[in-house]
Design an enzyme around this catalytic site. Structure first.
Site, short mmCIF file in Angstrom:
data_model
loop_
_atom_site.label_atom_id
_atom_site.label_comp_id
_atom_site.label_asym_id
_atom_site.label_seq_id
_atom_site.Cartn_x
_atom_site.Cartn_y
_atom_site.Cartn_z
N ILE A 96 -59.47 -39.32 25.95
CA ILE A 96 -58.76 -39.32 24.67
C ILE A 96 -58.08 -40.66 24.42
CG2 ILE A 96 -58.49 -36.82 24.60
CD1 ILE A 96 -55.47 -37.41 25.24
N GLY A 97 -57.69 -41.35 25.49
CA GLY A 97 -57.10 -42.68 25.34
C GLY A 97 -58.08 -43.64 24.66
N THR A 119 -45.77 -28.00 25.59
CA THR A 119 -45.62 -28.67 24.30
C THR A 119 -46.10 -30.10 24.49
OG1 THR A 119 -43.75 -27.34 23.59
CG2 THR A 119 -43.99 -29.50 22.56
N LEU A 120 -46.94 -30.57 23.60
CA LEU A 120 -47.53 -31.90 23.69
C LEU A 120 -47.02 -32.79 22.56
CD1 LEU A 120 -51.19 -30.64 24.08
CD2 LEU A 120 -49.63 -31.30 25.93
N GLU A 121 -46.58 -33.99 22.89
CA GLU A 121 -46.27 -34.99 21.86
C GLU A 121 -47.55 -35.79 21.65
OE1 GLU A 121 -44.27 -36.23 24.94
OE2 GLU A 121 -43.09 -34.40 24.84
#
Length: 180
Positions: A96-97, A119-121
């Site tokens: 994903i980077g 929870t993802l930022e």
């Protein structure tokens, strides 16, 4: 010490690590490949640490959702993970980077005793389409040393989290939560 893929599988089989749903094919040499859940919270307007974050919530459709730069998205892991014995470290990975997606940069540590859907930022460099259930990062398990101290027994403000959570820093600022 980081657990290897086979050690993670053995700890899951022994009930020492919970990964739900667990798919052995998602094990890598030193991690478990976690997936993006199907819900996003899109944070609206200016953010203020002294007040709850305003957001709109959406479900990511099967044909994807385009994330755009300049917006803070809060997502959630597909898997619920935890362990009383091991701490966890969650991060994105190169897959994903390479798409310009930054995920979970500020809070990668999952304490022993805290079983959660994370929870993802999420932030992006360019517009990018994401899909529910796509591989989004790596989760490693770390051996803890010293006396046992379960996160659930500490009285911390996120101990009952099990999905997308906005910042609760406002509780401390307003004098309602724990102090460091």
């Amino acid at each position: 010490m980081i657990l290897t893929g086979p050690a993670i599988a053995a700890a899951v089989a022994a009930g020492e690590i919970a990964i739900d749903p667990f798919e052995p094919a998602r094990l890598s040499p030193n991690a478990y490949d976690w997936r993006l859940g199907s819900t996003l919270r899109i944070c609206d307007g200016d953010l203020d640490a002294a007040t709850p974050t305003v957001f709109n919530e959406t479900t990511i459709p099967d044909d994807g959702f385009v994330l755009v730069p300049g917006v803070l998205y809060l997502g959630v892991t597909h898997e619920r993970t935890g362990s009383e014995r091991y701490a966890q470290f969650l991060n994105g990975d190169c897959t994903i980077g390479a798409l310009g997606i930054w995920v979970h940069v500020s809070a990668p540590l999952g304490h022993a005793g805290h079983a959660i859907r994370w929870t993802l930022e999420i932030r992006v460099a360019r517009p990018v389409r994401v899909y529910p259930g796509m591989t989004f990062g790596k989760l490693v398990f770390l051996q803890t040393f010293g006396g046992s101290c379960s996160y659930q027994s500490t009285g911390r403000k996120y101990r009952h989290s099990d999905g997308i959570d906005i910042s609760r820093l406002y509780e401390e600022i307003q004098g309602e939560g724990e102090r460091p």
